[in-house]
Scaffold this motif. Structure first.
Motif, PDB file in Angstrom:
ATOM      1  N   SER A 291       0.844  -1.189   0.000  1.00 60.58           N
ATOM      2  CA  SER A 291       0.000   0.000   0.000  1.00 60.58           C
ATOM      3  C   SER A 291       0.880   1.241   0.000  1.00 60.58           C
ATOM      4  N   GLN A 427      -5.843   3.386 -13.674  1.00 61.98           N
ATOM      5  CA  GLN A 427      -5.332   2.283 -12.850  1.00 61.98           C
ATOM      6  C   GLN A 427      -4.128   1.555 -13.451  1.00 61.98           C
ATOM      7  N   THR A 643      -3.733   6.682  -4.786  1.00 62.74           N
ATOM      8  CA  THR A 643      -3.213   5.870  -3.689  1.00 62.74           C
ATOM      9  C   THR A 643      -3.332   4.397  -4.045  1.00 62.74           C
ATOM     10  N   LYS A 645      -3.646   0.506  -2.607  1.00 63.03           N
ATOM     11  CA  LYS A 645      -3.976  -0.333  -1.458  1.00 63.03           C
ATOM     12  C   LYS A 645      -3.982  -1.783  -1.920  1.00 63.03           C
ATOM     13  N   ARG A 648      -3.357  -2.352  -5.501  1.00 62.80           N
ATOM     14  CA  ARG A 648      -4.325  -1.828  -6.469  1.00 62.80           C
ATOM     15  C   ARG A 648      -4.449  -0.316  -6.322  1.00 62.80           C
ATOM     16  N   GLU A 650      -6.548   2.844  -5.880  1.00 64.48           N
ATOM     17  CA  GLU A 650      -7.869   2.991  -5.268  1.00 64.48           C
ATOM     18  C   GLU A 650      -8.821   3.887  -6.066  1.00 64.48           C
ATOM     19  N   GLN A 651      -8.260   4.752  -6.926  1.00 65.38           N
ATOM     20  CA  GLN A 651      -9.124   5.662  -7.664  1.00 65.38           C
ATOM     21  C   GLN A 651      -9.446   5.080  -9.041  1.00 65.38           C
ATOM     22  N   SER A 652     -10.514   5.601  -9.644  1.00 65.76           N
ATOM     23  CA  SER A 652     -10.900   5.011 -10.919  1.00 65.76           C
ATOM     24  C   SER A 652     -11.332   6.008 -11.986  1.00 65.76           C
TER      25      SER A 652
END
Ligand code: FES
Ligand code: FES
Lengths: 718, 155
Positions: A291, A427, A643, A645, A648, A650-652
């Motif tokens: 992360s 991503q 970010t 986590k 992966r 976290e935003q899209s």
């Protein structure tokens, strides 16, 4: 004499005109395209040179060979070409986007704002050489020597008789092989095209919507592809079940590719709907526990340990000598995604023994090599056509999306267009690496005496934008560049780096490392000035000896003398530069940012930007780049957050990684120099100056130093 | 089978009813002036006019549009759009250009409803249209000048 690009464009037009005609006669077709069709008629009489086609009617078609991503190279480089060609701007018929061709166009990788620097030599030489060939052709007609003719604005004049021939009239007679030897170029005093605010050459098509971006490419029997990629970086497909996905109408094929599972369908919606139904088991790999907050914490710890020294002068041990005050500041910066307006995409048409690619790429030549490798073709058999690009910001220097499209195209005899969704784009980016930095300084007699800059970040070497530099130490320079040199005169100076291997794809983003290293440096300089109660610009001036830099700072200072701040406004300044140890690569800029406190929060209201990036080619184009840089900086400082986590992102999409919108636009007041030095682009060179200037203004307003991004308003009491 | 009227033509399509208008326009009809930016109604690149109003085509299923009049940049040739495009050129607005059709479609929908918008009203109406190149300042100027120009012409 056949022009390969022309052939393919013609074919493209013929075929799209037919296919769209079936459905919707004529509507998709407009004037921009018919101009190209019309050109066929006089093509026999046209003279073709590497960067331009001279038509018999005296008009000129220019081939833009460097990535047009909004920064205006199609316009500014045409200005350079026309200057030494001595052509009339009215002769310009159109500028077409080119293709990868190192034998014809030289270096084409469009990164680091180096286009004008390269073209300052390349395009101007080509212009001058064609000019010479035209004069020679006229001399042959008139049986004169070169000293008896001259050119002016697209005509060659016979100095003896006053007769003239237009370039167009000479197009049938002119030799088209460029002379090898370098020619003398025009002197700045006689420039007539360079330095003019020519309107963008792509203005009309970008307003009408006819400009062809990568995503707009249309070919006969074209199918659309999407790829399901492992959400964890470095992960692989273990197995997948496409039973449900294959039931979606329009789906052609579903198969594994190295980056995941590809779905090919008649249109994007079918492909993306089918992708949602895929059952994939991923082999997530070691990164699935990582992360970004842990990575950052680790980077911060590393700052306490000695790193690899990449630059040293004087004796850094003097930092600890009991002299004057010492200041130490830590900074941390998050991952940043490019979020170009047009998501990644690429169209590939594999034919027997050759391949044609249409790609919005900043790096067409590397794309050509990589595609050739994947397709097992000779490089010459792969044609990479450059399209307009909906933004680049460094993302399109990578060739991952081109390679991916090639793997898919291998399965088909017809062309495929790979389309990334916005989610894919965010991503699976090549992020600006997250990093922690520490600057420690000792002053002596109010001047910087010792300075140590430590950077802990991911190595960018494996993902370097140039294939050549991948895996080499120079591929890492973009991870810490800016920390390893200073224009401030510092006797005892040291740069230490900790570079970790990154499983996450990282790379270059508008401003590269200078975006964060200069942020730290200029914040610390501001703090030092405050400690010794000096004016922020005076303090900088006192430690700089470079004349061009001094002038830039002084010009800003003079302007600031007339700026009256309102009660709810505060102002911060910063300075930026780069100067290569040798060669013409250098630029200097200084920014004053004015922020205002509105009812709800702080807003960046106005920037005053003073710069010397060498000769200004197109003043309005330059202003546009500065205005755009301001908005980009606001996005990065107050919005975008990426970010990680469990391996992966976290935003899209734009809702959870917001960018500046129209209410956050910034007024720009630009002060340029009358420099006639080699021109440097400005597009990416201001992030490391604008951002700390804004941060320093926020400090004035709140009393708090900004040491991490995005700015946390809650901690600022806003 | 869905029946739509796009740019003055009756279109019959067999695409599934949930297909967003954007993909009918771009992939089937090859009307590529309308762009794909986010697919989530977040960026405005896909803006078209439905009955003269700005609509995000990426989140509008074709099934919801039968009987409506759809227009894309390829077809909008009102005096207002001509005036807007002229100001867009006068102010050299586009950079990469990718968002600009969406910006113009939203701007013309705004000026249709509000001939004299304030800066604040412009900012509100245009807030759904992202420009990553940062041409916002020029967009505002171009809209204001179009409004001014149309007002003087009417007088
Ligand atoms: S693509 Fe429709 S709003 Fe972004
Ligand atoms: S002009 Fe590039 S996104 Fe708006």
């Amino acid at each position: 004499m056949s022009h390969p690009h022309l052939q393919s464009r013609r074919l493209f037009l013929k075929l799209t005109a037919t296919t769209s005609g079936l459905l919707f006669s004529g509507l998709a077709f407009t004037a921009e395209n018919s101009a190209i069709v019309n050109r066929q008629n006089d093509e026999e009489n046209a003279a073709q040179f590497p960067l331009l086609i001279l038509h018999a009617d005296n008009s000129i078609t220019v081939i833009n060979t460097r990535a047009e991503m909004g920064q205006g190279v199609s316009t500014s480089l045409t200005q350079l070409l026309f200057e030494d060609l001595d052509a009339d701007w009215q002769q310009l018929k159109t500028v077409e986007q080119g293709w990868a061709d190192d034998t014809r166009f030289g270096h084409q990788n469009t990164i680091g704002a180096i286009s004008s620097l390269i073209a300052w030599n390349f395009h101007r030489q080509v212009g001058a050489k064609i000019n010479l060939l035209l004069r020679e052709a006229a001399c042959k007609v008139w049986k004169l020597s070169l000293s008896e003719v001259k050119t002016n604005q697209g005509v060659v004049t016979n100095l003896k008789t006053g007769q003239y021939l237009t370039y167009g009239q000479l197009s049938k007679l002119v030799q088209t092989d460029l002379p090898k030897d370098k020619l003398a170029l025009k002197q700045p005093a006689s420039f007539s095209v360079i330095g003019q605010s020519k309107p963008r050459v792509d203005l009309l098509e970008k307003v009408n919507g006819t400009a062809m971006f990568g995503l707009d490419v249309n070919l006969p029997q074209l199918k659309v592809a999407v790829v399901a990629r492992c959400p964890v970086f470095g992960g692989k497909v273990q197995s997948f079940d496409a039973t449900e996905a294959a039931k979606i109408k329009g789906v052609q094929q579903i198969f594994a590719v190295p980056s995941g599972v590809a779905v090919v369908a008649d249109n994007y919606w079918q492909a993306i709907s089918a992708r949602k139904l895929l059952q994939i088991t991923w082999q997530e790999g070691d990164f699935a526990t990582v992360s970004s907050n842990e990575v950052l914490a680790e980077f911060k710890q590393l700052l306490d340990a000695p790193g690899k020294v990449v630059k040293e002068q004087g004796d850094i041990a003097l930092l600890d000598e009991k002299k004057e005050r010492i200041l130490t500041r830590d900074f941390e910066f998050p991952l940043v995604a490019h979020m170009t307006m047009e998501p990644m995409n690429c169209t590939v048409w594999l034919k027997a023994g050759s391949c044609e690619i249409w790609a919005p790429t900043q790096n067409s030549q590397d794309a050509q090599s990589s595609a050739a490798k994947v397709l097992s073709l000779a490089k010459e058999k792969v044609r990479v056509n450059m399209t307009y690009m909906g933004g680049g910001f460094g993302r399109r220097a990578q060739d991952d999306f081109i390679v991916e499209a090639c793997y898919i195209a291998k399965k088909f005899a017809h062309p495929i267009k790979l389309v990334w969704s916005r989610e894919d784009d965010i991503q699976h980016d090549f992020y600006r690496p997250l990093n922690a930095q520490r600057i420690s300084v000792r002053l002596d007699n109010n001047k910087i005496y010792a300075w140590q800059h430590k950077v802990a970040t991911y190595s960018t070497s494996p993902y370097h934008f140039s294939l050549r530099d991948r895996g080499t130490p120079s591929g890492d320079w973009v991870a810490y560049g800016g920390a390893d040199s200073s224009l401030y005169q510092i006797e005892n100076f040291q740069t230490q780096v900790h570079l970790q291997e990154s499983p996450l794809t990282v790379g270059i983003l508008r401003g590269i490392s200078h975006g964060y290293t200069h942020f730290a440096i200029e914040s610390v300089i501001d703090e030092l000035a405050e400690q010794v109660a000096a004016d922020a610009i005076d303090f900088r001036l006192a430690q700089i000896t470079e004349t061009r830099a001094i002038k830039v700072l002084q010009r800003l200072q003079t302007r600031l003398a007339n700026v009256v701040l309102q009660d709810n406004e505060s102002l911060g300044v910063a300075f930026g530069h780069e100067k290569a140890p040798s060669g013409p690569y250098q630029y200097y800029n200084a920014v004053a940012a004015i922020i205002e406190r509105t009812a709800e929060r702080y807003r960046v209201k106005r920037l005053i930007v003073s710069l010397d990036h060498g000769q200004v080619i197109n003043p309005d184009g330059l202003l546009a780049q500065v205005q755009g840089s301001a908005v980009f900086a606001v996005s990065m400082m107050f919005g975008q957050a990426i970010t990680l986590k469990n391996g992966r992102i976290e935003q899209s999409n734009f809702h959870d990684s917001p960018v500046a919108r129209i209410a956050q636009s910034v007024e720009v007041d630009l002060l340029t120099s009358d420099s006639t030095e080699w021109p440097m682009g400005v597009g990416e060179k201001l992030q490391g100056t604008i951002q700390p200037a804004i941060a320093n203004a926020l400090y004035r307003a709140t009393g708090q130093r900004i040491t991490s991004l995005p700015v946390d308003f809650s901690s600022l009491g806003a | 089978m869905t029946k739509l009227n796009i740019n003055g033509n009756d279109i019959h399509t067999e695409l599934s009813a949930d297909t967003p208008l954007l993909w009918l326009l771009r992939d089937e009809l090859k009307l590529t002036a309308t762009k794909f930016g986010c697919g989530l109604g977040q960026c405005g690149a896909c803006t078209v006019h439905v009955n003269g109003q700005a609509v995000r085509s990426c989140i509008t299923p074709i099934a919801s549009l039968s009987g409506q009049t759809i227009e894309t940049m390829e077809h909008v040739n009102t005096e207002l759009m001509t005036a807007l495009k002229r100001q867009w050129q006068v102010h050299n607005v586009p950079q990469c250009g990718y968002c600009q059709v969406g910006q113009l479609m939203t701007a013309s929908s705004l000026l249709n409803q509000n001939q004299q918008p304030s800066i604040h009203e412009i900012e509100q109406a245009m807030s759904g249209n992202i420009c990553r190149c940062g041409t916002y300042g020029r967009i505002k100027t171009a809209i204001l000048q179009t409004a001014e120009q149309l007002a003087t012409e009417i007088k």
